[in-house]
Design an enzyme around this catalytic site. Structure first.
Site, PDB file in Angstrom:
ATOM      1  N   GLN A 218       0.840  -1.206   0.000  1.00 43.93           N
ATOM      2  CA  GLN A 218       0.000   0.000   0.000  1.00 43.93           C
ATOM      3  C   GLN A 218       0.871   1.251   0.000  1.00 43.93           C
ATOM      4  OE1 GLN A 218      -3.210   0.321  -0.224  1.00 43.93           O
ATOM      5  NE2 GLN A 218      -4.146  -1.588   0.416  1.00 43.93           N
ATOM      6  N   TYR A 247      -5.671 -13.044  -2.305  1.00 44.15           N
ATOM      7  CA  TYR A 247      -4.982 -11.899  -2.907  1.00 44.15           C
ATOM      8  C   TYR A 247      -4.065 -11.287  -1.837  1.00 44.15           C
ATOM      9  CZ  TYR A 247      -8.963 -12.387  -6.113  1.00 44.15           C
ATOM     10  OH  TYR A 247      -9.924 -12.871  -6.975  1.00 44.15           O
ATOM     11  N   GLU A 268      -1.809 -15.976  -3.662  1.00 45.67           N
ATOM     12  CA  GLU A 268      -1.368 -14.777  -4.380  1.00 45.67           C
ATOM     13  C   GLU A 268      -0.747 -15.225  -5.702  1.00 45.67           C
ATOM     14  OE1 GLU A 268      -1.013 -11.257  -4.097  1.00 45.67           O
ATOM     15  OE2 GLU A 268       0.165 -11.527  -5.919  1.00 45.67           O
ATOM     16  N   ASP A 316      -8.974  -9.308  -0.687  1.00 42.03           N
ATOM     17  CA  ASP A 316      -8.436  -7.969  -0.975  1.00 42.03           C
ATOM     18  C   ASP A 316      -7.932  -7.922  -2.414  1.00 42.03           C
ATOM     19  OD1 ASP A 316      -7.371  -5.426  -0.774  1.00 42.03           O
ATOM     20  OD2 ASP A 316      -5.664  -6.012   0.450  1.00 42.03           O
ATOM     21  N   CYS A 343     -10.278  -1.336  -3.108  1.00 40.95           N
ATOM     22  CA  CYS A 343      -9.925   0.056  -3.404  1.00 40.95           C
ATOM     23  C   CYS A 343     -10.860   0.601  -4.471  1.00 40.95           C
ATOM     24  CB  CYS A 343      -8.464   0.165  -3.823  1.00 40.95           C
ATOM     25  SG  CYS A 343      -8.057  -0.819  -5.259  1.00 40.95           S
TER      26      CYS A 343
END
Ligand code: SAH
Length: 478
Positions: A218, A247, A268, A316, A343
């Site tokens: 991030q 994720y 991932e 996520d 997001c």
């Protein structure tokens, strides 16, 4: 810095930067606008709580990227892209970027000029330098500079590295990344370490994480910590759960939750991020977390096939959201709790609509401002599923008050723990009850009956039956 910095006071904005669409708006108004945006998209699924803003919403970007180009007068220059174009605005400062990161970019530019490096031209495939990316560990102060080149070879790279180190004393690692493709993506796949460890470390939620140049991290670590704390609070873990971190990037959320869970599985797609996640588990002496490099949807299908059902899922995904494959598999696995971090509330709302069809309802959403002065907003949504199986499990646990002598030797939880430890399988109270009944331990009639006529009753698969029988033998129940 002045909280109400006006449009005219940012030189980049006047030149058309466009990176922060809301810069002219006072911060409280920005928060109100994001709050109503999140409401518009999510409120039909459940309540949207007040947005979590920043106390000091400036210079929060710890990941800063600048691009190289050739200016007719100045030669090699470096700056930000004008929004929606390939035009570079040579710039030394932006009010959202970490100052140390900006200084590192200037150091790289100066060293590159001294080494007579040129800007890469993707159309003609000439020149050298494409971008420079700085990642700043907010809490550790570590600094990683990644210089992206078009060609594989960076002539005189030793001299260049030595010069960057001289000009930039805070630098802890310098990496060359090669990206020959005509693409809008900043980074290519290949990395070559020019100095230092090839990654930075930062601390979050009391843990230390390593982050490689191509792994996601991030951009706003201060808010990230609050985001993860919120997400983990929403998961309401008790220490008994199998948690899936889907994720997972470098494993940040799953590892921060691992102390409150029985085990954590992370999935991932980016191999470098998975290596980081595995190293991060070791770094923090976390032994109950495993990370797998795979497409999250394919992995979830595999879990469903193996009857490994997570109790809690952190989800996520990238801006584009999750996939129908992932969401359908999630519906089959039916974890009681899903914490969806996004997001982009628009793709999140689309995915929640699909999950609603799988029997999930949104308990609440909490917007978090990860990107002050831009239009972007992050949201944490708690989703819950109450299904027939779970109702039965709760009733079974209550019925443990009324046990036969054989049953008193081990509780359902002890049997579950034993099975998990010895066979790696997760079994429900329902399955244990079914096997107990087969073995004649349960005398009561009503255990395996669904509470409602139309409830579908899953049957214990043979591998789990075998593992449960082993546990019953171990506890001297059969
Ligand atoms: N949870 C992490 C990363 C979130 S970003 C964190 O907070 O740091 C989204 C991540 O999804 C990225 O790391 C990206 O590499 C990964 N990703 C993208 N597509 C994927 C897919 N199909 N399957 C699994 N992971 C994927």
């Amino acid at each position: 810095m002045n909280q109400d910095l006006h449009k005219s006071s940012c030189p980049l904005l006047r030149k058309g930067c466009g990176g922060c669409q809301l810069l002219a708006m006072p911060y409280p108004e920005q928060l109100a606008r994001k709050q109503s945006f999140a409401r518009r998209l999510l409120e039909k699924w459940g309540p949207v709580q007040p947005i979590v803003g920043m106390e000091d919403p400036w210079r929060y970007r710890c990941k800063v990227t600048a691009s190289f180009t050739t200016d007719p007068r100045q030669g090699l220059v470096c700056g930000l892209y004008v929004q929606g174009s390939r035009r570079v605005l040579p710039a030394t400062t932006c009010p959202l970027q970490d100052r140390r990161a900006e200084q590192a970019i200037q150091a790289v530019l100066q060293a590159a000029r001294e080494c007579r490096y040129t800007a890469f031209d993707p159309a003609r495939r000439t020149g050298l330098l494409r971008h420079v990316q700085v990642r700043q560990g907010l809490f550790t102060g570590q600094q990683m500079v990644t210089v992206v080149t078009g060609p594989d070879i960076l002539p005189g790279s030793r001299r260049f590295a030595a010069r960057v180190r001289e000009l930039c004393p805070g630098l802890t690692t310098l990496v060359q990344n090669v990206n020959p493709r005509p693409t809008g993506m900043v980074l290519g796949e290949k990395c070559r370490i020019l100095f230092g460890a090839g990654y930075i470390e930062d601390t979050l939620c009391g843990l230390r994480f390593r982050i490689s140049p191509v792994s996601f991290y991030q951009v706003n670590p201060r808010q990230t910590q609050r985001l993860y704390e919120l997400a983990i609070r929403e998961a309401n873990l008790t220490g008994k759960e199998t948690v899936l971190d889907a994720y997972c990037g470098t494993g940040t959320i799953g590892l921060a939750a691992a102390g409150q869970a029985r085990q954590v599985l992370g999935v991932e797609l980016n191999a470098a991020a998975v290596r980081d996640a595995q190293a991060n588990a070791r770094r923090n002496h976390i032994q109950n977390a495993r990370f797998v490099c795979a497409d999250a949807g394919a992995y979830l299908n595999r879990l469903a096939g193996e009857h490994i059902a997570p109790d809690t899922v952190f989800l996520d995904p990238p801006r584009s959201g999750s996939t129908p494959e992932f969401l359908a598999a999630l519906g089959r696995l039916a974890p009681p709790r899903v914490v969806y971090i996004s997001c982009d509330p628009a793709t999140q709302a689309r995915d929640i609509a699909l999950l609603a069809r799988e029997g999930y309802r949104m308990i609440r959403a909490i917007p978090v401002d990860m990107f002050p002065h831009t239009e972007h907003v992050e949201t944490v949504c708690l989703l819950s599923k109450l299904n027939a199986k779970q109702h039965i499990e709760i009733n079974l646990d209550m019925d443990e008050l009324d046990l036969t002598d054989a049953e008193k030797k081990a509780t359902y939880q002890e049997i579950k723990d034993y099975v998990l430890e010895h066979s790696g399988l997760k079994v429900s109270s329902l399955y244990i009850a079914q096997v107990k009944q087969k073995c004649g331990i349960i005398e009561r009639e009503n255990y395996n009956k669904p509470k409602s006529e139309d409830a579908k009753q899953p049957q214990c698969p043979p591998d789990k039956e075998k593992a449960i029988k082993e546990a019953l033998t171990h506890f001297g129940m059969i």
